[in-house]
Design an enzyme around this catalytic site. Structure first.
Site, PDB file in Angstrom:
ATOM      1  N   ASP A   7       0.891  -1.163   0.000  1.00 28.96           N
ATOM      2  CA  ASP A   7       0.000   0.000   0.000  1.00 28.96           C
ATOM      3  C   ASP A   7       0.928   1.211   0.000  1.00 28.96           C
ATOM      4  O   ASP A   7       1.535   1.532   1.017  1.00 28.96           O
ATOM      5  CB  ASP A   7      -0.900   0.002   1.231  1.00 28.96           C
ATOM      6  CG  ASP A   7      -1.823   1.210   1.256  1.00 28.96           C
ATOM      7  OD1 ASP A   7      -2.380   1.551   0.195  1.00 28.96           O
ATOM      8  OD2 ASP A   7      -1.983   1.810   2.331  1.00 28.96           O
ATOM      9  N   GLU A  67      -1.078  -1.395  -4.866  1.00 32.34           N
ATOM     10  CA  GLU A  67      -2.330  -0.681  -5.097  1.00 32.34           C
ATOM     11  C   GLU A  67      -2.084   0.553  -5.949  1.00 32.34           C
ATOM     12  O   GLU A  67      -1.100   1.268  -5.757  1.00 32.34           O
ATOM     13  CB  GLU A  67      -2.971  -0.290  -3.761  1.00 32.34           C
ATOM     14  CG  GLU A  67      -4.382   0.233  -3.928  1.00 32.34           C
ATOM     15  CD  GLU A  67      -5.109   0.367  -2.607  1.00 32.34           C
ATOM     16  OE1 GLU A  67      -6.196  -0.193  -2.486  1.00 32.34           O
ATOM     17  OE2 GLU A  67      -4.584   1.039  -1.710  1.00 32.34           O
ATOM     18  N   ASP A 140      -2.580   1.099   6.841  1.00 38.96           N
ATOM     19  CA  ASP A 140      -1.792   0.873   5.626  1.00 38.96           C
ATOM     20  C   ASP A 140      -1.285  -0.570   5.562  1.00 38.96           C
ATOM     21  O   ASP A 140      -1.133  -1.139   4.484  1.00 38.96           O
ATOM     22  CB  ASP A 140      -0.610   1.840   5.573  1.00 38.96           C
ATOM     23  CG  ASP A 140      -1.017   3.266   5.851  1.00 38.96           C
ATOM     24  OD1 ASP A 140      -1.131   4.051   4.905  1.00 38.96           O
ATOM     25  OD2 ASP A 140      -1.230   3.584   7.045  1.00 38.96           O
TER      26      ASP A 140
END
EC number: 3.1.21.10
Length: 163
Positions: A7, A67, A140
Site C-alpha cells: 500500500d 495498489e 496501511d
C-alpha cells in the site's frame, strides 16, 4: 507462491508478505516503512527503496502486488505518493519480480467480493483469511495485506493486471 502486497505512501508505506498454496494463506511478515516529514523527499524515497530491497532479498517473493493511487483532492500529495509508488515498483523490477497493480475497487472485490465494501469489512476479512489475532495496524498494513490477498485470489487469471 510468495506475494508481497504494498500500500504505497510517502509517510507510511504498508507491506505484507503472504504465502499462498492451494486455498490457504500463511502470513510471513507485515509492517510499515515510516519516513520523517522533516527529511528531504529524496532521503525519504531512498529509505523506502532500501528497506523494500531488504524485504525483497529476505523473502524473495514470486510476485509484488501494489495498489494504484486514488486521489481526488490534493495533487501535491498524489505526486509525492506516486514517487513512493514508483520507488517500490523500481525495487521489485530491479529484482526481476513480476509486478501487478490493482485498483482499490479490485482489492475490495478480491478480498470481500464487493467493490464498495467498507474499510472495516476489508480489515475483518484480512484478519480472517490470515488467521490473525488482531487487525494489523496502522491501516496501511492491513491494506497491503489485502492487496496481497487480492492478487492470490485474482492474479492467477494470467497477466491481465501485470505491469
Amino acid at each position: 507462491m510468495i506475494i508481497l502486497g504494498i500500500d504505497p505512501g510517502i509517510a507510511i508505506l504498508g507491506y505484507g508478505i503472504v504465502e499462498y498454496n492451494g486455498n490457504s494463506f500463511k502470513t510471513l511478515d507485515y509492517g510499515a516503512i515510516l519516513t520523517d516529514a522533516k527529511d528531504a523527499t529524496a532521503l525519504r524515497l531512498k529509505k523506502i527503496y532500501d528497506e523494500l530491497e531488504e524485504i525483497l532479498c529476505l523473502y524473495k517473493p514470486d510476485a509484488v502486488a501494489i495498489e494504484e493511487l486514488f486521489f481526488n483532492k490534493n495533487a501535491k500529495t498524489a505526486i509525492v505518493v506516486g514517487q513512493a509508488r514508483g520507488v517500490a515498483i523500481l525495487a521489485a523490477a530491479n529484482k526481476d519480480i513480476d509486478i501487478f497493480e490493482y485498483t482499490p475497487l479490485q482489492v475490495k472485490q478480491g478480498v470481500v467480493g464487493y467493490g464498495r465494501a467498507e474499510k472495516k469489512q476489508i480489515q475483518m476479512m484480512v484478519k480472517t483469511f490470515l488467521n490473525l489475532k488482531a487487525i494489523p495496524k496502522p491501516d496501511d498494513v492491513a491494506d497491503a495485506l489485502a492487496v496481497a490477498i487480492c492478487h492470490a485470489h485474482t492474479g492467477r487469471m494470467g497477466n491481465i493486471f501485470k505491469l
